[in-house]
Design a protein around this motif. Structure first.
Motif, PDB file in Angstrom:
ATOM      1  N   ASP A   1       0.823  -1.215   0.000  1.00  0.00           N
ATOM      2  CA  ASP A   1       0.000   0.000   0.000  1.00  0.00           C
ATOM      3  C   ASP A   1       0.850   1.255   0.000  1.00  0.00           C
ATOM      4  OD1 ASP A   1      -2.338  -1.290  -0.193  1.00  0.00           O
ATOM      5  OD2 ASP A   1      -2.845  -1.198   1.955  1.00  0.00           O
ATOM      6  N   LEU A   2       1.855   1.256   0.852  1.00  0.00           N
ATOM      7  CA  LEU A   2       2.746   2.420   0.943  1.00  0.00           C
ATOM      8  C   LEU A   2       3.421   2.677  -0.402  1.00  0.00           C
ATOM      9  CD1 LEU A   2       4.199   4.569   2.675  1.00  0.00           C
ATOM     10  CD2 LEU A   2       5.919   2.832   3.233  1.00  0.00           C
ATOM     11  N   ASN A   3       3.884   1.599  -1.039  1.00  0.00           N
ATOM     12  CA  ASN A   3       4.569   1.740  -2.328  1.00  0.00           C
ATOM     13  C   ASN A   3       3.616   2.233  -3.417  1.00  0.00           C
ATOM     14  OD1 ASN A   3       7.586   0.658  -2.675  1.00  0.00           O
ATOM     15  ND2 ASN A   3       6.646  -0.391  -0.952  1.00  0.00           N
ATOM     16  N   LEU A   4       2.389   1.732  -3.387  1.00  0.00           N
ATOM     17  CA  LEU A   4       1.433   2.176  -4.408  1.00  0.00           C
ATOM     18  C   LEU A   4       1.067   3.643  -4.204  1.00  0.00           C
ATOM     19  CD1 LEU A   4      -0.892  -0.947  -4.813  1.00  0.00           C
ATOM     20  CD2 LEU A   4       0.819  -0.079  -6.416  1.00  0.00           C
ATOM     21  N   ARG A   5       0.980   4.069  -2.928  1.00  0.00           N
ATOM     22  CA  ARG A   5       0.707   5.490  -2.655  1.00  0.00           C
ATOM     23  C   ARG A   5       1.860   6.337  -3.188  1.00  0.00           C
ATOM     24  NH1 ARG A   5       0.258   6.570   3.066  1.00  0.00           N
ATOM     25  NH2 ARG A   5       0.342   4.338   3.493  1.00  0.00           N
ATOM     26  N   ALA A   6       3.092   5.845  -2.954  1.00  0.00           N
ATOM     27  CA  ALA A   6       4.282   6.566  -3.426  1.00  0.00           C
ATOM     28  C   ALA A   6       4.268   6.655  -4.951  1.00  0.00           C
ATOM     29  CB  ALA A   6       5.546   5.848  -2.948  1.00  0.00           C
ATOM     30  N   PHE A   7       3.940   5.526  -5.582  1.00  0.00           N
ATOM     31  CA  PHE A   7       3.908   5.491  -7.050  1.00  0.00           C
ATOM     32  C   PHE A   7       2.904   6.510  -7.588  1.00  0.00           C
ATOM     33  CE2 PHE A   7       2.055   3.908 -10.997  1.00  0.00           C
ATOM     34  CZ  PHE A   7       3.189   3.758 -11.776  1.00  0.00           C
ATOM     35  N   ASN A   8       1.713   6.509  -6.986  1.00  0.00           N
ATOM     36  CA  ASN A   8       0.664   7.406  -7.480  1.00  0.00           C
ATOM     37  C   ASN A   8       0.985   8.874  -7.226  1.00  0.00           C
ATOM     38  OD1 ASN A   8      -1.575   5.991  -8.840  1.00  0.00           O
ATOM     39  ND2 ASN A   8      -1.449   4.723  -7.008  1.00  0.00           N
ATOM     40  N   LYS A   9       1.662   9.134  -6.110  1.00  0.00           N
ATOM     41  CA  LYS A   9       2.052  10.507  -5.820  1.00  0.00           C
ATOM     42  C   LYS A   9       3.004  11.014  -6.921  1.00  0.00           C
ATOM     43  CE  LYS A   9       3.097  13.469  -1.966  1.00  0.00           C
ATOM     44  NZ  LYS A   9       3.200  13.635  -0.543  1.00  0.00           N
ATOM     45  N   GLY A  10       3.947  10.176  -7.290  1.00  0.00           N
ATOM     46  CA  GLY A  10       4.893  10.541  -8.361  1.00  0.00           C
ATOM     47  C   GLY A  10       4.180  10.659  -9.702  1.00  0.00           C
ATOM     48  N   TYR A  11       3.231   9.754  -9.936  1.00  0.00           N
ATOM     49  CA  TYR A  11       2.502   9.745 -11.210  1.00  0.00           C
ATOM     50  C   TYR A  11       1.687  11.039 -11.367  1.00  0.00           C
ATOM     51  CZ  TYR A  11      -0.100   7.898 -15.173  1.00  0.00           C
ATOM     52  OH  TYR A  11      -0.629   7.715 -16.422  1.00  0.00           O
ATOM     53  N   ASP A  12       0.997  11.420 -10.293  1.00  0.00           N
ATOM     54  CA  ASP A  12       0.171  12.631 -10.346  1.00  0.00           C
ATOM     55  C   ASP A  12       1.038  13.867 -10.580  1.00  0.00           C
ATOM     56  OD1 ASP A  12      -1.953  11.005  -9.919  1.00  0.00           O
ATOM     57  OD2 ASP A  12      -2.154  11.456  -7.769  1.00  0.00           O
ATOM     58  N   TRP A  13       2.187  13.876  -9.946  1.00  0.00           N
ATOM     59  CA  TRP A  13       3.121  14.998 -10.120  1.00  0.00           C
ATOM     60  C   TRP A  13       3.564  15.082 -11.591  1.00  0.00           C
ATOM     61  CZ3 TRP A  13       4.832  18.643  -6.558  1.00  0.00           C
ATOM     62  CH2 TRP A  13       5.942  19.422  -6.946  1.00  0.00           C
ATOM     63  N   GLY A  14       3.778  13.927 -12.186  1.00  0.00           N
ATOM     64  CA  GLY A  14       4.173  13.878 -13.594  1.00  0.00           C
ATOM     65  C   GLY A  14       3.056  14.368 -14.497  1.00  0.00           C
ATOM     66  N   ASP A  15       1.824  13.949 -14.207  1.00  0.00           N
ATOM     67  CA  ASP A  15       0.648  14.392 -14.965  1.00  0.00           C
ATOM     68  C   ASP A  15       0.522  15.906 -14.919  1.00  0.00           C
ATOM     69  OD1 ASP A  15      -0.658  12.479 -16.315  1.00  0.00           O
ATOM     70  OD2 ASP A  15      -2.265  12.161 -14.842  1.00  0.00           O
ATOM     71  N   LYS A  16       0.733  16.433 -13.702  1.00  0.00           N
ATOM     72  CA  LYS A  16       0.608  17.878 -13.488  1.00  0.00           C
ATOM     73  C   LYS A  16       1.672  18.610 -14.320  1.00  0.00           C
ATOM     74  CE  LYS A  16       1.458  20.576  -9.729  1.00  0.00           C
ATOM     75  NZ  LYS A  16       1.939  20.461  -8.367  1.00  0.00           N
ATOM     76  N   LYS A  17       2.906  18.082 -14.275  1.00  0.00           N
ATOM     77  CA  LYS A  17       4.012  18.720 -15.018  1.00  0.00           C
ATOM     78  C   LYS A  17       3.721  18.734 -16.509  1.00  0.00           C
ATOM     79  CE  LYS A  17       7.465  19.621 -12.096  1.00  0.00           C
ATOM     80  NZ  LYS A  17       8.428  20.722 -12.085  1.00  0.00           N
ATOM     81  N   LEU A  18       3.167  17.626 -16.991  1.00  0.00           N
ATOM     82  CA  LEU A  18       2.872  17.528 -18.429  1.00  0.00           C
ATOM     83  C   LEU A  18       1.788  18.518 -18.825  1.00  0.00           C
ATOM     84  CD1 LEU A  18       2.902  13.726 -19.369  1.00  0.00           C
ATOM     85  CD2 LEU A  18       4.594  15.460 -19.955  1.00  0.00           C
ATOM     86  N   SER A  19       0.743  18.673 -17.961  1.00  0.00           N
ATOM     87  CA  SER A  19      -0.332  19.596 -18.324  1.00  0.00           C
ATOM     88  C   SER A  19       0.164  21.043 -18.246  1.00  0.00           C
ATOM     89  CB  SER A  19      -1.570  19.364 -17.456  1.00  0.00           C
ATOM     90  OG  SER A  19      -1.225  19.515 -16.110  1.00  0.00           O
ATOM     91  N   GLU A  20       1.117  21.326 -17.343  1.00  0.00           N
ATOM     92  CA  GLU A  20       1.729  22.667 -17.295  1.00  0.00           C
ATOM     93  C   GLU A  20       2.442  22.955 -18.618  1.00  0.00           C
ATOM     94  OE1 GLU A  20       4.370  22.767 -13.946  1.00  0.00           O
ATOM     95  OE2 GLU A  20       2.710  22.625 -12.515  1.00  0.00           O
ATOM     96  N   ASP A  21       3.077  21.902 -19.160  1.00  0.00           N
ATOM     97  CA  ASP A  21       3.813  22.025 -20.419  1.00  0.00           C
ATOM     98  C   ASP A  21       2.908  22.419 -21.585  1.00  0.00           C
ATOM     99  OD1 ASP A  21       6.224  21.494 -19.475  1.00  0.00           O
ATOM    100  OD2 ASP A  21       6.646  19.762 -20.745  1.00  0.00           O
ATOM    101  N   ASN A  22       1.674  21.811 -21.545  1.00  0.00           N
ATOM    102  CA  ASN A  22       0.815  22.006 -22.728  1.00  0.00           C
ATOM    103  C   ASN A  22       0.121  23.348 -22.688  1.00  0.00           C
ATOM    104  OD1 ASN A  22       1.623  19.604 -23.794  1.00  0.00           O
ATOM    105  ND2 ASN A  22       0.131  18.432 -22.578  1.00  0.00           N
TER     106      ASN A  22
END
Lengths: 179, 373
Positions: A158-179
């Motif tokens: 669970d902890l690892n999946l939370r960590a993964f999703n936190k990083g994933y969301d940050w990446g999504d946010k960065k990509l949308s900032e780019d566009n």
């Protein structure tokens, strides 16, 4: 064919990151992956990297030559491997650990700080994997989640999946900032 | 999993239940994985005082009825040589996993090489035949380890899996078949009356029947030239009877043993003969020059010994040039050169240490050969 290098210090889960990505691609996305690792004699703290080649067809040469993605989790890793990146390649760094001055496309994330906020800096690599997955899109999110489930001890899933999703969301946010 | 783990899994799947070893890199992970897993199947592993006794223990375990193997690298393989010959002479099924590093002597323990190709064939004294297999990926570390056990049981001799550091540490997906889908060869067992057993009596496959120590059969085995009773007999007739057969049991059945992979050979004018980890770069090089319109093909040796003499000669008659890239200073190249009998030009490409090269020099060699035509 996509070539990826994760690099940092021993103890940061650099090789584990390579294994999780390779397993996700080769077993859960049903494509092909080869992983190789380099490390020094130290158990922790030495320079360490893993190289992963991903492809839709069987991989012949198993090492990276010009990387599409470099994930750097230490200053040393950045300076050693930055030149290996293709001109159109992507650099991904932990912003608190690496000061980058690259003309290549760069994305940053405070992965170690985020991991500390989640309660354990040992999962910084998994935050980084989430970020890498969102930015690179070379592997499906579902395959990565399945791979993480199979790669970490039960009580830490669970902890690892939370960590993964936190990083994933940050990446999504960065990509949308780019566009 | 990586190649070393795949090798250990392959040995267990093949029924190996005894590992005798002395620690060495870059293959120790095979021992660790075997040690972790063998408790589930009632297997045994034992660390001996050196590699000489490690292989001796393996030969003993095999005579006690177990499928047995040892795991080593160049320096350890050198120490084992006396017992490789003993294994051949006693006709003892066993498997030797040799993960090559760069030598000579202690050399460079953490990087891949292919310097032991000739050693695996000629390392022990006297004259004998042996079987050597060459994997190029973790899947083949599994598959060829299983095959090595099958061949050793079928032909009753030590079989070498000549791996290297690169295939050992490389991680790829490995498919492990269900136990019932694996075809495992059984040792040729004697079950006749106790008083009549002759340990070196054989029939048309040239392989004698074997018993298990402790079953109540009396038998004697020796490294000295022996007759069918297994007792030493020093005369020319017995030497011929003994050694001629252990050579012929491999030579006459080499078609059954030899295995290789070919690609684009139908119309090839330039042929790349390769094996082991270098073959991955070599096959990529051939694919790449094909896109440029160069008629290149590849021939990958999965069995190094016995050498596929016949097929190499056939291909030498067809192609103009044969290129042999190796991570040594020319070993399998000598065999290719010999087998092609001057029918094609043979070119050696030294693959520089310390890691498996990307194949640029192989591409250059192919282009050069193509231009010359």
């Amino acid at each position: 064919m996509i070539e990826v290098r994760f690099a940092g210090f021993g103890g940061q889960g650099i090789i584990r990151s390579g294994l999780i990505l390779g397993r996700a691609v080769s077993i859960f996305d049903e494509k092909f992956a080869t992983m190789n690792q380099n490390f020094g004699p130290e158990a922790r703290g030495g320079a360490c990297s893993s190289q992963i080649v991903l492809s839709d067809t069987k991989i012949l040469y198993p090492y990276v030559t010009r990387t599409d993605y470099l994930v750097a989790m230490s200053q040393d890793a950045y300076s050693t491997f930055e030149h290996e990146l293709k001109d159109e390649g992507t650099l991904i760094i932990d912003v608190d650990l690496v000061r980058a001055n690259s003309n290549k496309k760069t994305y940053d994330i405070p992965s170690t700080r985020m991991a500390e906020e989640l309660g354990n800096k040992i999962i910084a690599n998994v935050v980084m994997l989430g970020f890498f997955t969102a930015i690179s899109k070379v592997v499906s999110k579902e395959a990565m989640e399945k791979s993480i489930r199979e790669s970490v001890p039960g009580r830490f899933i669970d902890l690892n999946l939370r960590a993964f999703n936190k990083g994933y969301d940050w990446g999504d946010k960065k990509l949308s900032e780019d566009n | 999993m990586n190649g070393n783990q795949a090798c250990a899994e392959g040995s267990l799947a093949a029924g190996c239940r005894f590992l005798g070893f002395y620690p060495i890199q870059p293959c120790f992970e095979i021992v660790q994985h075997f040690a972790d897993r063998c408790v589930d199947v009632d297997g045994t592993f034992i660390q001996m005082e050196d590699e000489i006794s490690a292989l001796a223990a393996v030969l003993g375990a095999s005579w006690a009825g177990k499928k047995a193997m040892t795991v080593t690298s160049g320096p350890g393989f050198s120490l084992m040589m006396e017992h490789v010959g003993l294994g051949v002479m006693l006709e003892t099924p066993c498997v030797i996993i040799e993960s090559q590093r760069f030598g000579p002597s202690e050399g460079y323990p953490t990087q891949a090489g292919s310097g032991d190709v000739m050693q695996s064939r000629w390392g022990s004294h006297g004259d004998y035949e042996i079987i050597t297999l060459s994997p190029n990926c973790p899947q083949e570390m599994f598959d060829l380890t299983v095959r090595a056990f099958n061949l050793s049981e079928r032909y009753r001799l030590p079989v070498v899996v000549l791996a290297d550091k690169a295939v050992g540490s490389m991680v790829e997906a490995v498919i492990i078949p269900k136990a019932e889908d694996l075809r495992l060869k059984k040792r040729k067992r004697y079950s006749g009356p106790k008083g009549k057993y002759l340990p070196y009596e054989y029939d048309k496959d040239l392989v004698p029947w074997m018993v298990k120590a402790g079953q109540g059969y009396r038998f004697h085995v020796t490294g000295l030239t022996h007759d069918e009773k297994g007792y030493p007999v020093m005369n020319a007739k017995c030497q011929e009877w003994n050694v001629h057969r252990i050579i012929n049991k491999v030579r006459l059945f080499s078609d059954d043993i030899i295995d290789y992979e070919e690609g684009y050979t139908e119309d090839a004018e330039v042929l790349v003969v390769c094996y082991g980890s270098v073959s991955r770069a070599a096959v990529r090089a051939v694919r790449q020059v094909r896109k440029e319109g160069i008629r290149a093909g590849f021939f990958r040796l999965k069995t190094l010994w016995p050498f596929p003499e016949q097929r190499i000669l056939e291909l030498a008659r067809q192609v103009r040039t044969i290129i042999v890239p190796e991570m040594n200073y020319g070993q399998a190249f000598l065999e290719v050169d010999r087998c092609s009998r001057g029918k094609a030009e043979t070119i050696f490409v030294h693959q520089d240490f310390p890691k498996v090269r990307s194949g640029v020099d192989i591409i250059n060699a192919i282009r050069k050969a193509d231009v010359k035509a």
